[in-house]
Design a protein around this motif. Structure first.
Motif, PDB file in Angstrom:
ATOM      1  N   LEU A   1       0.826  -1.202   0.000  1.00 19.24           N
ATOM      2  CA  LEU A   1       0.000   0.000   0.000  1.00 19.24           C
ATOM      3  C   LEU A   1       0.862   1.255   0.000  1.00 19.24           C
ATOM      4  N   ARG A   2       1.874   1.288   0.830  1.00 23.43           N
ATOM      5  CA  ARG A   2       2.772   2.450   0.914  1.00 23.43           C
ATOM      6  C   ARG A   2       3.527   2.631  -0.398  1.00 23.43           C
ATOM      7  N   GLY A   3       3.985   1.541  -0.975  1.00 25.36           N
ATOM      8  CA  GLY A   3       4.680   1.602  -2.257  1.00 25.36           C
ATOM      9  C   GLY A   3       3.785   2.113  -3.367  1.00 25.36           C
ATOM     10  N   ALA A   4       2.518   1.695  -3.353  1.00 21.81           N
ATOM     11  CA  ALA A   4       1.574   2.161  -4.369  1.00 21.81           C
ATOM     12  C   ALA A   4       1.329   3.663  -4.237  1.00 21.81           C
ATOM     13  N   LYS A   5       1.254   4.156  -3.011  1.00 21.48           N
ATOM     14  CA  LYS A   5       1.050   5.592  -2.801  1.00 21.48           C
ATOM     15  C   LYS A   5       2.246   6.396  -3.309  1.00 21.48           C
ATOM     16  N   ILE A   6       3.440   5.925  -2.999  1.00 21.06           N
ATOM     17  CA  ILE A   6       4.642   6.624  -3.459  1.00 21.06           C
ATOM     18  C   ILE A   6       4.730   6.571  -4.983  1.00 21.06           C
ATOM     19  N   GLY A   7       4.434   5.408  -5.552  1.00 17.41           N
ATOM     20  CA  GLY A   7       4.460   5.276  -7.008  1.00 17.41           C
ATOM     21  C   GLY A   7       3.445   6.173  -7.685  1.00 17.41           C
ATOM     22  N   SER A   8       2.280   6.295  -7.106  1.00 16.15           N
ATOM     23  CA  SER A   8       1.253   7.160  -7.661  1.00 16.15           C
ATOM     24  C   SER A   8       1.677   8.625  -7.602  1.00 16.15           C
ATOM     25  N   GLU A   9       2.272   9.008  -6.492  1.00 18.84           N
ATOM     26  CA  GLU A   9       2.750  10.384  -6.338  1.00 18.84           C
ATOM     27  C   GLU A   9       3.841  10.695  -7.363  1.00 18.84           C
ATOM     28  N   ILE A  10       4.817   9.816  -7.489  1.00 18.40           N
ATOM     29  CA  ILE A  10       5.906  10.009  -8.450  1.00 18.40           C
ATOM     30  C   ILE A  10       5.355  10.032  -9.874  1.00 18.40           C
ATOM     31  N   GLY A  11       4.373   9.174 -10.162  1.00 25.40           N
ATOM     32  CA  GLY A  11       3.763   9.145 -11.486  1.00 25.40           C
ATOM     33  C   GLY A  11       3.073  10.455 -11.828  1.00 25.40           C
ATOM     34  N   CYS A  12       2.412  11.052 -10.851  1.00 31.06           N
ATOM     35  CA  CYS A  12       1.774  12.355 -11.085  1.00 31.06           C
ATOM     36  C   CYS A  12       2.819  13.422 -11.374  1.00 31.06           C
ATOM     37  N   TYR A  13       3.913  13.398 -10.626  1.00 29.83           N
ATOM     38  CA  TYR A  13       4.988  14.360 -10.872  1.00 29.83           C
ATOM     39  C   TYR A  13       5.566  14.170 -12.274  1.00 29.83           C
ATOM     40  N   GLN A  14       5.721  12.923 -12.666  1.00 34.62           N
ATOM     41  CA  GLN A  14       6.298  12.639 -13.977  1.00 34.62           C
ATOM     42  C   GLN A  14       5.360  13.097 -15.101  1.00 34.62           C
ATOM     43  N   GLY A  15       4.078  12.813 -14.971  1.00 36.88           N
ATOM     44  CA  GLY A  15       3.119  13.277 -15.973  1.00 36.88           C
ATOM     45  C   GLY A  15       3.080  14.789 -16.062  1.00 36.88           C
ATOM     46  N   PHE A  16       3.114  15.451 -14.914  1.00 39.30           N
ATOM     47  CA  PHE A  16       3.144  16.911 -14.857  1.00 39.30           C
ATOM     48  C   PHE A  16       4.380  17.433 -15.594  1.00 39.30           C
ATOM     49  N   ALA A  17       5.526  16.822 -15.325  1.00 37.96           N
ATOM     50  CA  ALA A  17       6.778  17.258 -15.942  1.00 37.96           C
ATOM     51  C   ALA A  17       6.754  17.052 -17.461  1.00 37.96           C
TER      52      ALA A  17
ATOM     53  N   GLU B   1      13.777   9.957 -12.930  1.00 39.71           N
ATOM     54  CA  GLU B   1      14.350   8.855 -13.707  1.00 39.71           C
ATOM     55  C   GLU B   1      15.310   8.008 -12.864  1.00 39.71           C
ATOM     56  N   LYS B   2      16.036   8.648 -11.958  1.00 43.81           N
ATOM     57  CA  LYS B   2      17.008   7.940 -11.124  1.00 43.81           C
ATOM     58  C   LYS B   2      16.387   7.349  -9.858  1.00 43.81           C
ATOM     59  N   PHE B   3      15.111   7.609  -9.607  1.00 46.00           N
ATOM     60  CA  PHE B   3      14.467   7.126  -8.394  1.00 46.00           C
ATOM     61  C   PHE B   3      14.453   5.600  -8.390  1.00 46.00           C
ATOM     62  N   PRO B   4      14.848   4.962  -7.279  1.00 48.20           N
ATOM     63  CA  PRO B   4      14.963   3.495  -7.230  1.00 48.20           C
ATOM     64  C   PRO B   4      13.614   2.797  -6.993  1.00 48.20           C
ATOM     65  N   TYR B   5      12.834   2.647  -8.046  1.00 49.55           N
ATOM     66  CA  TYR B   5      11.510   2.026  -7.931  1.00 49.55           C
ATOM     67  C   TYR B   5      11.576   0.571  -7.486  1.00 49.55           C
ATOM     68  N   ASP B   6      12.603  -0.136  -7.906  1.00 49.27           N
ATOM     69  CA  ASP B   6      12.660  -1.577  -7.686  1.00 49.27           C
ATOM     70  C   ASP B   6      13.553  -1.996  -6.519  1.00 49.27           C
ATOM     71  N   ASP B   7      13.954  -1.056  -5.681  1.00 58.01           N
ATOM     72  CA  ASP B   7      14.807  -1.387  -4.547  1.00 58.01           C
ATOM     73  C   ASP B   7      14.149  -0.931  -3.249  1.00 58.01           C
ATOM     74  N   PRO B   8      13.326  -1.798  -2.631  1.00 59.66           N
ATOM     75  CA  PRO B   8      12.631  -1.399  -1.406  1.00 59.66           C
ATOM     76  C   PRO B   8      13.567  -1.219  -0.207  1.00 59.66           C
ATOM     77  N   ALA B   9      14.782  -1.721  -0.303  1.00 59.59           N
ATOM     78  CA  ALA B   9      15.733  -1.597   0.800  1.00 59.59           C
ATOM     79  C   ALA B   9      16.657  -0.394   0.628  1.00 59.59           C
ATOM     80  N   TYR B  10      16.404   0.450  -0.363  1.00 63.51           N
ATOM     81  CA  TYR B  10      17.227   1.633  -0.604  1.00 63.51           C
ATOM     82  C   TYR B  10      17.156   2.547   0.614  1.00 63.51           C
TER      83      TYR B  10
END
Length: 120
Positions: free
Chosen positions: A27-43, A73-82
């Motif tokens: 759930l937390r990952g989905a929220k962060i992904g959604s937020e980043i996705g909105c920023y990316q679409g805006f950009a 682009e550099k955000f570590p989407y696939d590394d939950p232990a980052y």
């Protein structure tokens, strides 16, 4: 009996804790992904708008926009232990706010049961 009861309770608690932890993490990952996705679409949208009407005045906006896109682009989407995930996320949020200030827009990012969205 006391030892057996303790062991059974410990195993059940551990199992339920892992399940609950996975659900919370997803759930937390989905929220962060959604937020980043909105920023990316805006950009992407503003890059297209500014690029089609490029002027000397818009060069600072484009630099900040490119910086935001690079950070996303550099955000570590696939590394939950980052270990710097929250620091990087805070930098992206700050850069997004800076861009909004330069563009003179007032964003309102909302997370709800129906989904997420960015409105102006």
């Amino acid at each position: 009996f006391h030892g057996e009861g303790y062991q059974e309770g410990y195993e059940d608690g551990s199992s339920l804790g892992r399940i609950e932890g996975r659900q919370h993490g997803a759930l937390r990952g989905a929220k962060i992904g959604s937020e980043i996705g909105c920023y990316q679409g805006f950009a992407f949208a503003w890059k297209h708008l500014l690029h089609s009407d490029a002027s000397e005045r818009d060069s600072r906006k484009m630099r900040v926009l490119e910086s935001l896109m690079g950070m996303i682009e550099k955000f570590p989407y696939d590394d939950p232990a980052y270990d710097r995930l929250h620091e990087d996320l805070d930098r992206i949020r700050g850069k997004f706010r800076q861009l909004c200030s330069l563009l003179n827009v007032q964003p309102d990012f909302k997370m709800s049961a129906e989904g997420s969205g960015l409105s102006f």
